[in-house]
Design a protein around this motif. Structure first.
Motif, PDB file in Angstrom:
ATOM      1  N   TYR A 103       0.823  -1.209   0.000  1.00 61.31           N
ATOM      2  CA  TYR A 103       0.000   0.000   0.000  1.00 61.31           C
ATOM      3  C   TYR A 103       0.848   1.246   0.000  1.00 61.31           C
ATOM      4  O   TYR A 103       0.445   2.279  -0.502  1.00 61.31           O
ATOM      5  CB  TYR A 103      -0.907   0.034   1.229  1.00 61.31           C
ATOM      6  CG  TYR A 103      -2.032  -0.963   1.158  1.00 61.31           C
ATOM      7  CD1 TYR A 103      -2.027  -2.082   1.973  1.00 61.31           C
ATOM      8  CD2 TYR A 103      -3.082  -0.777   0.277  1.00 61.31           C
ATOM      9  CE1 TYR A 103      -3.056  -2.998   1.906  1.00 61.31           C
ATOM     10  CE2 TYR A 103      -4.112  -1.692   0.209  1.00 61.31           C
ATOM     11  CZ  TYR A 103      -4.101  -2.797   1.024  1.00 61.31           C
ATOM     12  OH  TYR A 103      -5.112  -3.704   0.961  1.00 61.31           O
ATOM     13  N   SER A 104       1.990   1.161   0.632  1.00 55.45           N
ATOM     14  CA  SER A 104       2.863   2.328   0.683  1.00 55.45           C
ATOM     15  C   SER A 104       4.265   1.837   0.985  1.00 55.45           C
ATOM     16  O   SER A 104       4.457   0.733   1.483  1.00 55.45           O
ATOM     17  CB  SER A 104       2.371   3.311   1.741  1.00 55.45           C
ATOM     18  OG  SER A 104       3.279   3.380   2.797  1.00 55.45           O
ATOM     19  N   SER A 106       6.270   2.844   3.181  1.00 55.42           N
ATOM     20  CA  SER A 106       6.664   2.798   4.593  1.00 55.42           C
ATOM     21  C   SER A 106       6.167   1.479   5.157  1.00 55.42           C
ATOM     22  O   SER A 106       5.123   1.373   5.761  1.00 55.42           O
ATOM     23  CB  SER A 106       6.066   3.986   5.356  1.00 55.42           C
ATOM     24  OG  SER A 106       4.668   4.045   5.123  1.00 55.42           O
ATOM     25  N   ALA A 107       6.942   0.465   4.900  1.00 57.74           N
ATOM     26  CA  ALA A 107       6.498  -0.910   5.147  1.00 57.74           C
ATOM     27  C   ALA A 107       6.595  -1.278   6.615  1.00 57.74           C
ATOM     28  O   ALA A 107       7.458  -0.801   7.337  1.00 57.74           O
ATOM     29  CB  ALA A 107       7.358  -1.849   4.322  1.00 57.74           C
ATOM     30  N   VAL A 108       5.694  -2.142   7.027  1.00 52.06           N
ATOM     31  CA  VAL A 108       5.759  -2.658   8.395  1.00 52.06           C
ATOM     32  C   VAL A 108       5.752  -4.181   8.405  1.00 52.06           C
ATOM     33  O   VAL A 108       6.561  -4.814   9.052  1.00 52.06           O
ATOM     34  CB  VAL A 108       4.576  -2.110   9.231  1.00 52.06           C
ATOM     35  CG1 VAL A 108       4.237  -3.030  10.375  1.00 52.06           C
ATOM     36  CG2 VAL A 108       4.937  -0.734   9.756  1.00 52.06           C
ATOM     37  N   GLU A 112       5.474  -6.503   3.057  1.00 54.36           N
ATOM     38  CA  GLU A 112       5.660  -5.170   2.487  1.00 54.36           C
ATOM     39  C   GLU A 112       7.130  -4.798   2.489  1.00 54.36           C
ATOM     40  O   GLU A 112       7.614  -4.126   1.581  1.00 54.36           O
ATOM     41  CB  GLU A 112       4.849  -4.139   3.277  1.00 54.36           C
ATOM     42  CG  GLU A 112       3.359  -4.244   3.012  1.00 54.36           C
ATOM     43  CD  GLU A 112       2.591  -3.195   3.777  1.00 54.36           C
ATOM     44  OE1 GLU A 112       2.778  -3.078   4.995  1.00 54.36           O
ATOM     45  OE2 GLU A 112       1.817  -2.474   3.140  1.00 54.36           O
ATOM     46  N   TYR A 239       1.240   8.786   8.734  1.00 52.94           N
ATOM     47  CA  TYR A 239      -0.100   9.192   8.304  1.00 52.94           C
ATOM     48  C   TYR A 239      -0.052  10.577   7.679  1.00 52.94           C
ATOM     49  O   TYR A 239      -0.688  10.824   6.645  1.00 52.94           O
ATOM     50  CB  TYR A 239      -1.062   9.189   9.495  1.00 52.94           C
ATOM     51  CG  TYR A 239      -2.503   9.354   9.099  1.00 52.94           C
ATOM     52  CD1 TYR A 239      -3.170  10.560   9.306  1.00 52.94           C
ATOM     53  CD2 TYR A 239      -3.194   8.312   8.517  1.00 52.94           C
ATOM     54  CE1 TYR A 239      -4.492  10.710   8.941  1.00 52.94           C
ATOM     55  CE2 TYR A 239      -4.522   8.460   8.135  1.00 52.94           C
ATOM     56  CZ  TYR A 239      -5.162   9.658   8.355  1.00 52.94           C
ATOM     57  OH  TYR A 239      -6.466   9.802   7.984  1.00 52.94           O
ATOM     58  N   ALA A 242       1.144  10.313   4.262  1.00 50.83           N
ATOM     59  CA  ALA A 242       0.100   9.750   3.399  1.00 50.83           C
ATOM     60  C   ALA A 242      -0.916  10.834   3.051  1.00 50.83           C
ATOM     61  O   ALA A 242      -1.371  10.926   1.913  1.00 50.83           O
ATOM     62  CB  ALA A 242      -0.580   8.575   4.095  1.00 50.83           C
TER      63      ALA A 242
ATOM     64  N   PRO B  68      -3.520   9.802  14.802  1.00 53.74           N
ATOM     65  CA  PRO B  68      -2.746   9.596  13.573  1.00 53.74           C
ATOM     66  C   PRO B  68      -1.403   8.925  13.795  1.00 53.74           C
ATOM     67  O   PRO B  68      -0.801   8.437  12.851  1.00 53.74           O
ATOM     68  CB  PRO B  68      -2.547  11.018  13.025  1.00 53.74           C
ATOM     69  CG  PRO B  68      -3.507  11.871  13.740  1.00 53.74           C
ATOM     70  CD  PRO B  68      -3.777  11.231  15.052  1.00 53.74           C
ATOM     71  N   ALA B  73      -3.037   3.498  12.309  1.00 53.39           N
ATOM     72  CA  ALA B  73      -3.106   4.568  11.309  1.00 53.39           C
ATOM     73  C   ALA B  73      -2.664   4.085   9.934  1.00 53.39           C
ATOM     74  O   ALA B  73      -3.239   4.439   8.909  1.00 53.39           O
ATOM     75  CB  ALA B  73      -2.245   5.758  11.745  1.00 53.39           C
ATOM     76  N   ARG B  74      -1.634   3.258   9.900  1.00 54.62           N
ATOM     77  CA  ARG B  74      -1.123   2.800   8.608  1.00 54.62           C
ATOM     78  C   ARG B  74      -2.154   1.956   7.890  1.00 54.62           C
ATOM     79  O   ARG B  74      -2.378   2.095   6.700  1.00 54.62           O
ATOM     80  CB  ARG B  74       0.145   1.992   8.813  1.00 54.62           C
ATOM     81  CG  ARG B  74       1.343   2.837   9.063  1.00 54.62           C
ATOM     82  CD  ARG B  74       2.609   2.052   8.839  1.00 54.62           C
ATOM     83  NE  ARG B  74       2.713   1.629   7.457  1.00 54.62           N
ATOM     84  CZ  ARG B  74       2.452   0.424   7.000  1.00 54.62           C
ATOM     85  NH1 ARG B  74       2.053  -0.527   7.822  1.00 54.62           N
ATOM     86  NH2 ARG B  74       2.564   0.131   5.733  1.00 54.62           N
ATOM     87  N   ALA B  77      -4.804   4.173   6.556  1.00 58.76           N
ATOM     88  CA  ALA B  77      -4.349   4.906   5.381  1.00 58.76           C
ATOM     89  C   ALA B  77      -4.314   3.991   4.173  1.00 58.76           C
ATOM     90  O   ALA B  77      -4.725   4.368   3.075  1.00 58.76           O
ATOM     91  CB  ALA B  77      -2.960   5.505   5.629  1.00 58.76           C
ATOM     92  N   GLY B  78      -3.839   2.777   4.379  1.00 55.78           N
ATOM     93  CA  GLY B  78      -3.769   1.823   3.274  1.00 55.78           C
ATOM     94  C   GLY B  78      -5.141   1.493   2.704  1.00 55.78           C
ATOM     95  O   GLY B  78      -5.286   1.231   1.518  1.00 55.78           O
ATOM     96  N   LEU B  82      -8.286   8.441   4.179  1.00 49.15           N
ATOM     97  CA  LEU B  82      -7.469   9.637   4.311  1.00 49.15           C
ATOM     98  C   LEU B  82      -8.359  10.856   4.170  1.00 49.15           C
ATOM     99  O   LEU B  82      -9.444  10.757   3.578  1.00 49.15           O
ATOM    100  CB  LEU B  82      -6.408   9.650   3.203  1.00 49.15           C
ATOM    101  CG  LEU B  82      -5.328   8.591   3.368  1.00 49.15           C
ATOM    102  CD1 LEU B  82      -4.583   8.397   2.073  1.00 49.15           C
ATOM    103  CD2 LEU B  82      -4.351   9.014   4.454  1.00 49.15           C
TER     104      LEU B  82
END
Lengths: 641, 120
Positions: A103-104, A106-108, A112, A239, A242, B68, B73-74, B77-78, B82
């Motif tokens: 999704y972005s 900034s992976a966790v 990702e 966030y 994003a 946030p 939050a992640r 957002a995913g 947003l």
């Protein structure tokens, strides 16, 4: 040339000067086999990475682009599987890698993180961001992040065919102009638009070789000016970043996406929502389970197919042939290894191909249909609340349902659960209370004639599942992770997708599980000729006696550890000879199902969760199974049955 | 127990139970009566509300998250939650189904409560 010099040589339009803000200083892993940092020469394979959120059709596009040599392997030092393949488009050979859903940047999660490393690393010439055409607005922030990397990028708008029915239009030319990269409309499932992708990839590969930015207006420059730049962003600001990208994306999208404003409710949408409510969701689920499990897997798979393959093919032709073939060997121990009672070929292989394969195969087919139709997320929705009592959440429905096919594969799939706590709880539930299809098929066959025993078996199993879940949830510290899931639209499963998914699971099964079953056969054979088997059985007999079962049942349990199907088959034989009455049958079936996981699942638990948990589950399962059997026997006999 | 204690105990219990039941009934009535839209006075006081206040069919625009920098939050957002995203509540039970920018997602109560929205 170090990685940072490499990026500077490629050139950027973005002010930051070439360092991906997300990547570690060493630039991430990747093959740096292109010394000058230029793109591939004409004729050399272009290395393409497909990037995007899950469920956008990356896999379908991947299979469109690659034809041969598709391999799935683990990314180094992780358990994440990455698919690569070779193919060609428009005359240019390609090496394509399908990254895990992202999704972005900034992976966790581990997946990702792997996707991010693949994207930022040096092993890729062109990034292809695959977006669902109707979700451009949501996906654009990732496109902007990828643009910031300064690498050749192509944007693919997939599922263009869905725009028309929704009354939407996307001005791809304008979007391409604003982003500064090629935007290719595509319908991956039908292959429409692939020619355009070929041309775009060719342009991107050539542009990657020059020192300047990619072709067209300076990529990302207008965007870079719009989006706030941070040198080294803090994680807590994820966030906020994003949000900033989202605003930049919305500005880019002005006049690009047009809607005719009419609200449409398609049949599929209504059906999808209908299925997500407890009523009629739960009755439908029961019908699906009955049709899928009982009829298709049970009657057809475990009945018709098994009878045909085992009876006609093996017992009728293959086994006699093998026995004749091996009759020439003088040593009885060698003969028995291959064609004896526990012979590798006559029993080991026969059961694997004639019994397990049809049952597991039909279940994988059923599961792939459920998966491709989009039904599974609705099921996850329905079970989320009850699963939270068990310490899991709706997302765990996938490994649990898969466990009904093959617990070993399901234990592997528990990797996809978010927290360690959930992974442990799911693994324990799979080991103790979820019978795999091989077992399920045979036990249903045994008990179908005795509905009382069947009811008792099902009831005790369900109660054990709930009990272990609730107790596990109370004992393990922590809370369940929150439930969130994409709901793809419900659709008719596509034969090609279903076939591909089923075959790939079957392929995994044949390579990972069947060799272990053959090994189990060898161990049993060794145990038999050394007499060790007999001694262990002797030790087990008093235990089964305490459960009110005849001494011969001991072999059912011992075999059940090595191979679930052996145990169930042993039970079948016993029942056929009339040695067990209804109560004993119920007790034996319950105890066998709750008993320790088969050798394949045990080894998978060892590998995934560690030896301590595997051993603990083994010990607990033995005690629990025999304990429940003992209590059940006492209760049923005491009730005068 | 001495005679009479049983009578006193059970009467105290009954009183507690009936008070609790009455309170629950009042809460249920209030919830039913509230269509999810803030009253004029309420709107002036707090134009933002939480997603959890909406009923099926309610439409709103996301303005942010309650936390946030929190762990969820992640994920939110995913999923596209947003600021600026247009959200429509499709259902609340057994889990939330939200239509976000033309795609449907599912979240549980915990996540839904974290999203702050402005009514449309």
């Amino acid at each position: 040339m170090g990685p940072t010099d490499l990026r500077a040589a490629i050139g950027h339009a973005v002010a930051a000067g070439g360092t991906c803000p997300m990547c570690p200083p060493d630039g991430g892993p990747g093959r740096a086999d292109r010394v000058s940092g230029r793109g591939p020469a004409a004729g050399e394979p272009g290395r393409v990475a497909l990037v995007g959120a899950p469920n956008v059709g990356k896999s379908t596009l991947f299979h469109r682009l690659t034809g041969r040599y598709v391999t799935v392997s683990n990314y180094p030092r992780t358990s994440v599987e990455v698919t690569h393949g070779e193919g060609e488009i428009g005359g240019r050979p390609l090496r394509v890698v399908d990254t895990p859903g992202l999704y972005s940047l900034s992976a966790v999660s581990e997946e990702e993180e792997v996707a991010r490393r693949l994207v930022c690393g040096d092993g890729v010439d062109v990034l292809v961001h695959v977006i669902e055409a109707r979700c451009v607005r949501r996906s654009l922030p990732l496109t902007l992040e990828l643009l910031e990397l300064g690498r050749p990028l192509v944007v693919v708008l997939n599922m263009m065919d869905e725009l028309g029915p929704l009354g939407l239009e996307v001005d791809t030319a304008r979007l391409a102009e604003r982003l500064g990269v090629d935007v290719v409309p595509l319908v991956a499932v039908s292959g429409e638009g692939l020619a355009g992708l070929g041309a775009a990839l060719e342009r991107a590969l050539e542009a990657g070789g020059s020192d300047g930015p990619a072709s067209g207006p300076t990529p990302g420059a207008s965007v870079a000016g719009a989006a706030p730049r941070e040198a080294r962003p803090e994680p807590a600001d994820a966030y906020g970043r994003a949000v900033a990208r989202r605003e930049a994306g919305d500005r880019l999208l002005a006049d690009v996406v047009r809607s005719d404003g009419r609200r449409r409710a398609r049949v599929a949408d209504r059906l999808g929502r209908w299925l997500a409510r407890p009523f009629p969701g739960i009755p439908v689920l029961l019908v699906v389970l009955w049709l899928g499990l009982y009829e298709f897997v049970g009657h057809f798979g475990a009945g018709t197919l098994v009878d045909w393959i085992e009876g006609t093919v093996f017992l009728g032709h293959v086994n006699p042939f093998l026995e004749r073939l091996f009759s020439g060997i003088p040593w009885p121990w060698a003969r028995s290894l291959w064609v004896g009672d526990y012979g590798l070929l006559t029993l080991g292989l026969r059961y694997a191909i004639a019994i397990i394969l049809p049952i597991v195969g039909t279940f994988f087919l059923f599961f792939s249909v459920l998966e491709d139709s989009g039904y599974l997320p609705r099921l996850a929705l329905l079970v989320d609340r009850p699963f939270k009592r068990l310490g899991l959440n709706g997302r765990a429905v996938i490994p649990i349902v898969l466990g009904l096919a093959c617990d070993t594969m399901a234990t592997m799939v528990t990797r996809t659960l978010d927290t360690k706590r959930e992974r442990i709880l799911a693994t324990v539930l799979l080991a103790l209370a979820i019978p795999c299809s091989a077992q399920l098929g045979v036990i249903l066959a045994i008990l179908s004639g005795r509905p009382l025993a069947l009811g008792i078996w099902a009831g005790v199993l369900l109660a054990s599942f709930l009990l272990i879940g609730v107790v596990g949830n109370l004992i393990l510290p922590g809370r369940s992770a929150s439930f969130h899931m994409e709901l793809p639209p419900l659709r008719l499963p596509r034969a090609a997708n279903v076939a591909r998914k089923t075959l790939s699971r079957l392929h995994w099964y044949m390579l990972e599980v069947i060799p272990l079953f053959l090994l189990a056969s060898v161990l049993l054979w060794a145990g038999e000729i050394t007499g060790l088997l007999g001694r262990i059985l002797g030790g087990l007999e008093p235990v089964v006696g305490a459960l009110g079962l005849p001494a011969r049942t001991a072999s059912v349990f011992l075999l059940g550890f090595f191979r679930r199907d052996y145990g169930a088959a042993g039970l079948y034989e016993l029942q056929r000879t009339g040695a067990l009455d209804t109560v004993s049958l119920a007790v034996a079936a319950v105890t066998l199902t709750l008993f320790v996981p088969c050798i394949a699942q045990f080894l998978m638990m060892w590998k995934e969760r560690g030896p301590k948990l595997a051993a603990a589950v083994f010990a607990f399962a033995s005690l629990f199974a025999f304990g429940v059997g003992f209590i059940l026997n006492a209760a049923l006999r005491g009730a005068g049955l | 127990m001495e005679p009479g204690a049983w009578g006193r105990w059970s009467s105290a219990t009954r009183t507690r139970w009936s008070a609790a039941l009455r309170a629950a009934w009042d809460r249920a009535r209030a919830w039913r009566a509230d269509p999810g839209r803030p009253t004029a006075a309420g709107a002036a006081a707090d134009p933002f509300t939480g997603l959890a206040d909406l009923r099926p069919g309610g439409e709103a625009t996301v303005v942010g998250l309650a936390d946030p920098s929190g762990g969820d939050a992640r994920a939110l957002a995913g999923l596209g939650l947003l600021p600026g995203a247009e959200v429509e509540v499709v259902q609340r039970y057994p889990a939330w189904i939200l239509r976000v920018d033309r795609a449907e997602i599912a979240v549980d109560d915990d996540l839904a409560r974290q999203v702050r929205v402005r009514m449309r």
